[in-house]
Design a protein around this motif. Structure first.
Motif, PDB file in Angstrom:
ATOM      1  N   ARG A  67       0.711  -1.227  -0.014  1.00 40.45           N
ATOM      2  CA  ARG A  67       0.007  -0.101  -0.187  1.00 40.45           C
ATOM      3  C   ARG A  67       0.943   1.132  -0.105  1.00 40.45           C
ATOM      4  NH1 ARG A  67      -1.946   3.940   3.030  1.00 40.45           N
ATOM      5  NH2 ARG A  67      -0.682   3.305   4.823  1.00 40.45           N
ATOM      6  N   ARG A  68       1.862   1.195   0.876  1.00 38.69           N
ATOM      7  CA  ARG A  68       2.879   2.452   0.823  1.00 38.69           C
ATOM      8  C   ARG A  68       3.526   2.515  -0.507  1.00 38.69           C
ATOM      9  NH1 ARG A  68       5.492   2.207   7.092  1.00 38.69           N
ATOM     10  NH2 ARG A  68       3.377   2.597   8.216  1.00 38.69           N
ATOM     11  N   SER A  69       3.934   1.571  -0.880  1.00 36.56           N
ATOM     12  CA  SER A  69       4.725   1.558  -2.042  1.00 36.56           C
ATOM     13  C   SER A  69       3.738   2.129  -3.592  1.00 36.56           C
ATOM     14  CB  SER A  69       5.210   0.237  -2.808  1.00 36.56           C
ATOM     15  OG  SER A  69       6.111  -0.248  -1.807  1.00 36.56           O
ATOM     16  N   ALA A  70       2.477   1.700  -3.301  1.00 38.32           N
ATOM     17  CA  ALA A  70       1.606   2.277  -4.347  1.00 38.32           C
ATOM     18  C   ALA A  70       1.368   3.581  -4.176  1.00 38.32           C
ATOM     19  CB  ALA A  70       0.194   1.569  -4.440  1.00 38.32           C
ATOM     20  N   LEU A  71       1.140   4.290  -2.868  1.00 42.18           N
ATOM     21  CA  LEU A  71       1.021   5.688  -2.661  1.00 42.18           C
ATOM     22  C   LEU A  71       2.414   6.346  -3.146  1.00 42.18           C
ATOM     23  CD1 LEU A  71      -0.655   5.618   0.774  1.00 42.18           C
ATOM     24  CD2 LEU A  71      -1.823   6.255  -1.420  1.00 42.18           C
ATOM     25  N   TRP A  72       3.458   5.740  -2.816  1.00 39.43           N
ATOM     26  CA  TRP A  72       4.662   6.388  -3.240  1.00 39.43           C
ATOM     27  C   TRP A  72       4.735   6.737  -4.834  1.00 39.43           C
ATOM     28  CZ3 TRP A  72       8.417   9.496  -1.173  1.00 39.43           C
ATOM     29  CH2 TRP A  72       9.632   9.425  -1.759  1.00 39.43           C
ATOM     30  N   ARG A  73       4.605   5.589  -5.355  1.00 43.90           N
ATOM     31  CA  ARG A  73       4.624   5.548  -6.948  1.00 43.90           C
ATOM     32  C   ARG A  73       3.766   6.715  -7.527  1.00 43.90           C
ATOM     33  NH1 ARG A  73       4.945   0.224  -6.250  1.00 43.90           N
ATOM     34  NH2 ARG A  73       2.669  -0.136  -6.715  1.00 43.90           N
ATOM     35  N   GLN A  74       2.257   6.715  -6.990  1.00 38.72           N
ATOM     36  CA  GLN A  74       1.377   7.615  -7.001  1.00 38.72           C
ATOM     37  C   GLN A  74       1.756   9.121  -7.049  1.00 38.72           C
ATOM     38  OE1 GLN A  74      -2.154   7.169  -4.758  1.00 38.72           O
ATOM     39  NE2 GLN A  74      -3.404   8.207  -6.607  1.00 38.72           N
TER      40      GLN A  74
END
Length: 92
Positions: A67-74
């Motif tokens: 979840r955190r990685s997805a937010l970071w990429r976003q």
């Protein structure tokens, strides 16, 4: 009937954990040795056993990391031209 918190932890063999998680047995043992799964060597001869509750903890940790990685990429893909100065500044 005892509550779940009063019961002794249940331990699983690495092969059982590997099957549950769809990974290899060697990966399970590696996760235990890294401390990412709770386990120990029990019995004689000693054999690895993994605490069942640690599987849910590990999977929750993995989900949170994803979840955190997805937010970071976003956030990295977001465009903020007014912040980065890529849009010409207009005065009226």
């Amino acid at each position: 009937m005892p509550e779940a918190s009063d019961m002794a932890p249940r331990f699983l063999a690495p092969a059982q954990v590997a099957e549950l998680m769809s990974i290899e047995v060697d990966e399970v043992i590696h996760l235990v040795q890294e401390g990412r799964l709770r386990g120990s060597q029990l019995g004689s001869p000693p054999r690895w056993r993994v605490e069942e509750a640690s599987i849910a903890d590990y999977l929750a940790e993995q989900a949170e990391d994803a979840r955190r990685s997805a937010l970071w990429r976003q956030a990295n893909e977001a465009s903020f031209p007014e912040v980065w100065g890529t849009t010409p500044y207009h005065r009226d």
